[in-house]
Design a protein around this motif. Structure first.
Motif, PDB file in Angstrom:
ATOM      1  N   TYR A  33      20.237  28.235 -14.806  1.00  8.51           N
ATOM      2  CA  TYR A  33      20.716  29.336 -13.970  1.00  8.51           C
ATOM      3  C   TYR A  33      19.580  29.917 -13.120  1.00  8.51           C
ATOM      4  O   TYR A  33      19.757  30.181 -11.923  1.00  8.51           O
ATOM      5  CB  TYR A  33      21.329  30.425 -14.847  1.00  8.51           C
ATOM      6  CG  TYR A  33      21.888  31.591 -14.072  1.00  8.51           C
ATOM      7  CD1 TYR A  33      22.974  31.425 -13.219  1.00  8.51           C
ATOM      8  CD2 TYR A  33      21.322  32.856 -14.200  1.00  8.51           C
ATOM      9  CE1 TYR A  33      23.484  32.502 -12.504  1.00  8.51           C
ATOM     10  CE2 TYR A  33      21.826  33.933 -13.486  1.00  8.51           C
ATOM     11  CZ  TYR A  33      22.903  33.755 -12.643  1.00  8.51           C
ATOM     12  OH  TYR A  33      23.401  34.810 -11.927  1.00  8.51           O
ATOM     13  N   LEU A  34      18.424  30.104 -13.735  1.00  8.71           N
ATOM     14  CA  LEU A  34      17.292  30.640 -12.984  1.00  8.71           C
ATOM     15  C   LEU A  34      16.838  29.675 -11.892  1.00  8.71           C
ATOM     16  O   LEU A  34      16.471  30.099 -10.787  1.00  8.71           O
ATOM     17  CB  LEU A  34      16.125  30.943 -13.940  1.00  8.71           C
ATOM     18  CG  LEU A  34      16.333  32.121 -14.894  1.00  8.71           C
ATOM     19  CD1 LEU A  34      15.140  32.259 -15.829  1.00  8.71           C
ATOM     20  CD2 LEU A  34      16.555  33.424 -14.122  1.00  8.71           C
ATOM     21  N   ALA A  35      16.868  28.368 -12.203  1.00  7.97           N
ATOM     22  CA  ALA A  35      16.496  27.375 -11.196  1.00  7.97           C
ATOM     23  C   ALA A  35      17.460  27.414 -10.005  1.00  7.97           C
ATOM     24  O   ALA A  35      17.036  27.374  -8.846  1.00  7.97           O
ATOM     25  CB  ALA A  35      16.474  25.983 -11.817  1.00  7.97           C
ATOM     26  N   ALA A  36      18.770  27.499 -10.311  1.00  6.38           N
ATOM     27  CA  ALA A  36      19.757  27.594  -9.241  1.00  6.38           C
ATOM     28  C   ALA A  36      19.598  28.886  -8.458  1.00  6.38           C
ATOM     29  O   ALA A  36      19.714  28.916  -7.228  1.00  6.38           O
ATOM     30  CB  ALA A  36      21.167  27.491  -9.828  1.00  6.38           C
ATOM     31  N   LEU A  37      19.323  29.970  -9.176  1.00  2.70           N
ATOM     32  CA  LEU A  37      19.156  31.274  -8.541  1.00  2.70           C
ATOM     33  C   LEU A  37      17.968  31.258  -7.585  1.00  2.70           C
ATOM     34  O   LEU A  37      18.079  31.659  -6.410  1.00  2.70           O
ATOM     35  CB  LEU A  37      18.968  32.341  -9.618  1.00  2.70           C
ATOM     36  CG  LEU A  37      19.147  33.801  -9.214  1.00  2.70           C
ATOM     37  CD1 LEU A  37      20.589  34.083  -8.868  1.00  2.70           C
ATOM     38  CD2 LEU A  37      18.685  34.716 -10.344  1.00  2.70           C
ATOM     39  N   VAL A  38      16.842  30.775  -8.067  1.00  6.20           N
ATOM     40  CA  VAL A  38      15.627  30.752  -7.249  1.00  6.20           C
ATOM     41  C   VAL A  38      15.795  29.813  -6.057  1.00  6.20           C
ATOM     42  O   VAL A  38      15.460  30.163  -4.914  1.00  6.20           O
ATOM     43  CB  VAL A  38      14.415  30.336  -8.101  1.00  6.20           C
ATOM     44  CG1 VAL A  38      13.189  30.103  -7.213  1.00  6.20           C
ATOM     45  CG2 VAL A  38      14.105  31.392  -9.155  1.00  6.20           C
ATOM     46  N   GLY A  39      16.326  28.622  -6.309  1.00  8.03           N
ATOM     47  CA  GLY A  39      16.484  27.646  -5.234  1.00  8.03           C
ATOM     48  C   GLY A  39      17.385  28.135  -4.116  1.00  8.03           C
ATOM     49  O   GLY A  39      17.034  28.055  -2.927  1.00  8.03           O
ATOM     50  N   ASN A  40      18.537  28.669  -4.477  1.00  6.78           N
ATOM     51  CA  ASN A  40      19.484  29.122  -3.455  1.00  6.78           C
ATOM     52  C   ASN A  40      19.003  30.382  -2.753  1.00  6.78           C
ATOM     53  O   ASN A  40      19.215  30.541  -1.551  1.00  6.78           O
ATOM     54  CB  ASN A  40      20.862  29.350  -4.089  1.00  6.78           C
ATOM     55  CG  ASN A  40      21.584  28.056  -4.387  1.00  6.78           C
ATOM     56  OD1 ASN A  40      22.066  27.372  -3.485  1.00  6.78           O
ATOM     57  ND2 ASN A  40      21.657  27.696  -5.659  1.00  6.78           N
ATOM     58  N   LEU A  41      18.364  31.287  -3.493  1.00  9.65           N
ATOM     59  CA  LEU A  41      17.816  32.486  -2.860  1.00  9.65           C
ATOM     60  C   LEU A  41      16.697  32.132  -1.882  1.00  9.65           C
ATOM     61  O   LEU A  41      16.555  32.769  -0.821  1.00  9.65           O
ATOM     62  CB  LEU A  41      17.306  33.458  -3.913  1.00  9.65           C
ATOM     63  CG  LEU A  41      18.381  34.247  -4.665  1.00  9.65           C
ATOM     64  CD1 LEU A  41      17.742  35.113  -5.750  1.00  9.65           C
ATOM     65  CD2 LEU A  41      19.192  35.120  -3.715  1.00  9.65           C
ATOM     66  N   LEU A  42      15.907  31.124  -2.219  1.00 10.92           N
ATOM     67  CA  LEU A  42      14.855  30.681  -1.299  1.00 10.92           C
ATOM     68  C   LEU A  42      15.465  30.130  -0.010  1.00 10.92           C
ATOM     69  O   LEU A  42      14.969  30.424   1.093  1.00 10.92           O
ATOM     70  CB  LEU A  42      13.986  29.613  -1.970  1.00 10.92           C
ATOM     71  CG  LEU A  42      12.933  30.112  -2.955  1.00 10.92           C
ATOM     72  CD1 LEU A  42      12.215  28.939  -3.612  1.00 10.92           C
ATOM     73  CD2 LEU A  42      11.922  31.018  -2.250  1.00 10.92           C
ATOM     74  N   VAL A  43      16.516  29.350  -0.145  1.00  9.28           N
ATOM     75  CA  VAL A  43      17.184  28.810   1.048  1.00  9.28           C
ATOM     76  C   VAL A  43      17.715  29.939   1.919  1.00  9.28           C
ATOM     77  O   VAL A  43      17.522  29.959   3.145  1.00  9.28           O
ATOM     78  CB  VAL A  43      18.330  27.861   0.637  1.00  9.28           C
ATOM     79  CG1 VAL A  43      19.167  27.482   1.858  1.00  9.28           C
ATOM     80  CG2 VAL A  43      17.778  26.610  -0.029  1.00  9.28           C
ATOM     81  N   ILE A  44      18.398  30.902   1.299  1.00  8.79           N
ATOM     82  CA  ILE A  44      18.968  32.029   2.054  1.00  8.79           C
ATOM     83  C   ILE A  44      17.864  32.830   2.731  1.00  8.79           C
ATOM     84  O   ILE A  44      17.969  33.199   3.912  1.00  8.79           O
ATOM     85  CB  ILE A  44      19.796  32.924   1.111  1.00  8.79           C
ATOM     86  CG1 ILE A  44      20.997  32.153   0.563  1.00  8.79           C
ATOM     87  CG2 ILE A  44      20.270  34.173   1.845  1.00  8.79           C
ATOM     88  CD1 ILE A  44      21.717  32.866  -0.555  1.00  8.79           C
TER      89      ILE A  44
END
Length: 286
Positions: A33-44
């Motif tokens: 979950y943290l990996a998905a959170l960080v990855g997608n927030l970085l893209v945004i």
């Protein structure tokens, strides 16, 4: 009609009853979950702050990251909390929310992926007209349409699912609220609760035709759309296309209508009228 009680909560499927495995499940899901959170927030963040990325492709990519964040946030935190607290419960309202938002994000995601495919098609096949076709207004309209379609589809599925009573059981054989598992509580459990064998047979005869049609449609459509595209069509591609396009329209009248006694009686009466009208005989209706 089986006795149905008001359901206030559901029991989700747990990954294990062993405390050590529950902690392991929590850690694995937390990491993912943290990996998905960080990855997608970085893209945004990158797309919104870097003016070089203010183009349609990255605009759609940022929307997709928002949808991905939403879909994983609907399911994973609740599952982690249940493992950490050694519980399996989810409230009725929580289950409704999971179904609604999961369908919203997933449907909007599929729509957005289709839009992104169209964007790439225009960029590759019509590069000189790209900025005219995929302009700022078109991007906003297409992205908004994906969200609106997702919301409408989700609202319809959620309302139809929870408008039916839940009978006998509140156990969901999945670690989140999933519509097929919820429908099983409404339909199949209710069928088995019918006291008479004749009643159960009648109930199954009502459900099975619809399940056959849906299974046939989804399985053949799945083969058609998820199978890798080959340069030369194979017999499997042809068979799947025939089953997908021809068989459902052909079999739906048979499965849904011809097994219905009222439709059979009406059809016989219609044929009787047609025969009598051809012979110019008077028509007597009993």
């Amino acid at each position: 009609m089986p006795n149905c009680t008001t359901v206030t909560e559901f029991l989700l499927l747990g990954f294990s009853d062993t405390r050590e495995l529950q902690i392991l499940h929590f850690v694995i899901f937390l990491t993912a979950y943290l990996a998905a959170l960080v990855g997608n927030l970085l893209v945004i963040t990158v797309v919104t702050t870097d003016h070089h990325l203010h183009s349609p492709m990255y605009y759609f990519l940022a929307n997709l990251s928002i949808l991905d964040l939403g879909s994983i946030s609907v399911i994973v935190p609740k599952s982690m909390a249940n493992s950490l607290l050694n519980t399996r419960t989810i409230s009725y309202a929580g289950c409704v929310s999971q179904v609604f938002y999961l369908f919203l994000f997933c449907t909007a995601g599929f729509a957005l992926l289709t839009i992104m495919a169209y964007d790439r098609y225009i960029a590759i096949c019509k590069p000189l007209h790209y900025e005219i076709i995929i302009n700022r207004r078109a991007c906003i309209q297409m992205a908004a349409s994906a969200w609106v379609v997702g919301a409408i589809n989700s609202a319809l599925h959620t309302e139809n699912t929870f408008s039916l009573p839940f009978c006998h059981s509140n156990i969901i054989n999945q670690f989140f609220c999933e519509i097929p598992q919820l429908l099983k509580l409404q339909i199949f459990t209710a069928v088995w609760r019918i006291p008479s064998e004749q009643g159960r047979q009648k109930a199954f005869s009502t459900c099975i035709p619809h399940l056959i049609v849906v299974s046939l449609f989804l399985s053949t459509a799945g083969i058609t759309y998820f199978k890798p595209i080959s340069d030369s069509p194979s017999p499997l591609d042809l068979l799947a296309a025939v089953l997908y396009c021809v068989v459902p329209p052909l079999m739906n009248p048979v499965i849904y209508s011809m097994r219905n006694k009222q439709i059979q009686a009406a059809l016989k009466q219609l044929l009787h009228r047609l025969i009598l009208s051809k012979t110019n005989l008077p028509i007597f209706v009993s």
